[in-house]
Design an enzyme around this catalytic site. Structure first.
Site, PDB file in Angstrom:
ATOM      1  N   ASP A   7       0.833  -1.203   0.000  1.00  0.00           N
ATOM      2  CA  ASP A   7       0.000   0.000   0.000  1.00  0.00           C
ATOM      3  C   ASP A   7       0.872   1.260   0.000  1.00  0.00           C
ATOM      4  OD1 ASP A   7      -2.274   1.639   0.387  1.00  0.00           O
ATOM      5  OD2 ASP A   7      -2.012   1.570   2.569  1.00  0.00           O
ATOM      6  N   ASP A   9      -0.438   5.019   0.783  1.00  0.00           N
ATOM      7  CA  ASP A   9      -0.770   5.982   1.833  1.00  0.00           C
ATOM      8  C   ASP A   9      -0.743   5.339   3.215  1.00  0.00           C
ATOM      9  OD1 ASP A   9      -1.185   7.724  -0.227  1.00  0.00           O
ATOM     10  OD2 ASP A   9      -3.339   7.331  -0.325  1.00  0.00           O
ATOM     11  N   ASP A 129      -2.329  -0.531   5.868  1.00  0.00           N
ATOM     12  CA  ASP A 129      -2.708  -0.007   7.184  1.00  0.00           C
ATOM     13  C   ASP A 129      -4.222  -0.038   7.406  1.00  0.00           C
ATOM     14  OD1 ASP A 129      -3.159   2.003   5.299  1.00  0.00           O
ATOM     15  OD2 ASP A 129      -2.896   3.605   6.770  1.00  0.00           O
TER      16      ASP A 129
END
Lengths: 172, 172
Positions: A7, A9, A129
């Site tokens: 990922d 961000d 996240d």
């Protein structure tokens, strides 16, 4: 060769730092990270929606500490794809590609995925996240600690707090 | 609900029509489709590389006949993702999203994927005009006929010549 979906961000790009900067610019004080523990970005930053839709936001994100070095080493042993839920923010598409080209020049266009739902992704390992991305994923999962996921139990996901920790898990 | 991954260029977007237009503009005559049978885009159009990297190219592509109607009906019975190998052309990312928003307003940002290699995609059915995307795909495959794939045997892929034909295969 095992494939890792990484990922952007909150994992490669330190978006929280940027949100704290924008918030400080508009409200005159920098929130201590303790204050936003367990809060979503929209709960933590009243103008979050405006910030993430603004031109240049994603282009200016700082690189997460240690991410460049560890991902470059991972690439010698794994097939790496960068998978970002970017289509929610149309202006971010080109910015994110430019950001990757600048900070991760060893990542080619073939390895970039800008999507909406990540359920379309197949890989062996996912580093993210967000529970909403990790929960439906069929392979091994690594939860990158961020303020918004800190108060939730990681469940079947393995929680890490840094790229150094990811390196220790995935590199010999 | 089965998931279908649908390619854009050459399947939803009639890129060949646009290449023929650009070529005619620059060279003064329109190539008959017979003349480019079996040729890659770069073989068929000397300036293809310049065209596909130019601003506005993907934004202006005509919609493939019947694609809108059939995809809208497919969406009632399948989980639809639009999967485009777009990161090779950074300027195309936002153009492709705008194009989808205009011509396929029933496709949400959650259903869009702009990537490089399509080996990262998991779905039950893939509709594409490129062997390089269909060959490594694990599910059912539909090869959309295009000048560049016309002289090759479809092999395990099912060749179709129109969206009406796709509708007859996938809709009751």
């Amino acid at each position: 060769m095992k494939r890792i979906a990484i990922d952007m961000d909150g994992v490669m790009a330190d978006v929280v730092e940027l949100l704290l900067d924008y918030h400080e610019r508009d409200f005159g004080h920098r929130k201590p990270i303790e204050e936003i523990k367990g809060l979503s970005e929209r709960e933590a930053f009243p103008k979050a929606k405006e910030y993430v839709h603004s031109k240049g936001f994603f282009r200016n994100a700082p690189v997460m500490e240690g991410s460049r070095e560890v991902i470059e080493r991972l690439q010698q042993q794994y097939e790496i794809f960068i998978v970002s839920a970017a289509t929610e923010f149309p202006q971010s598409l080109q910015e994110k590609q430019e950001w990757l080209n600048e900070h991760f020049p060893f990542i080619s266009w073939q390895q970039m995925v800008f999507c909406g739902l990540k359920t379309i992704i197949t890989a062996d390992i996912m580093i993210d996240d967000r529970f909403r991305n990790l929960d439906p994923f069929k392979g091994d999962t690594i939860l990158f600690s961020q303020h918004h996921n800190l108060l939730k139990e990681p469940g079947r996901h393995r929680r890490v707090h840094s790229w150094a920790e990811i390196g220790r898990i995935l590199l010999p």
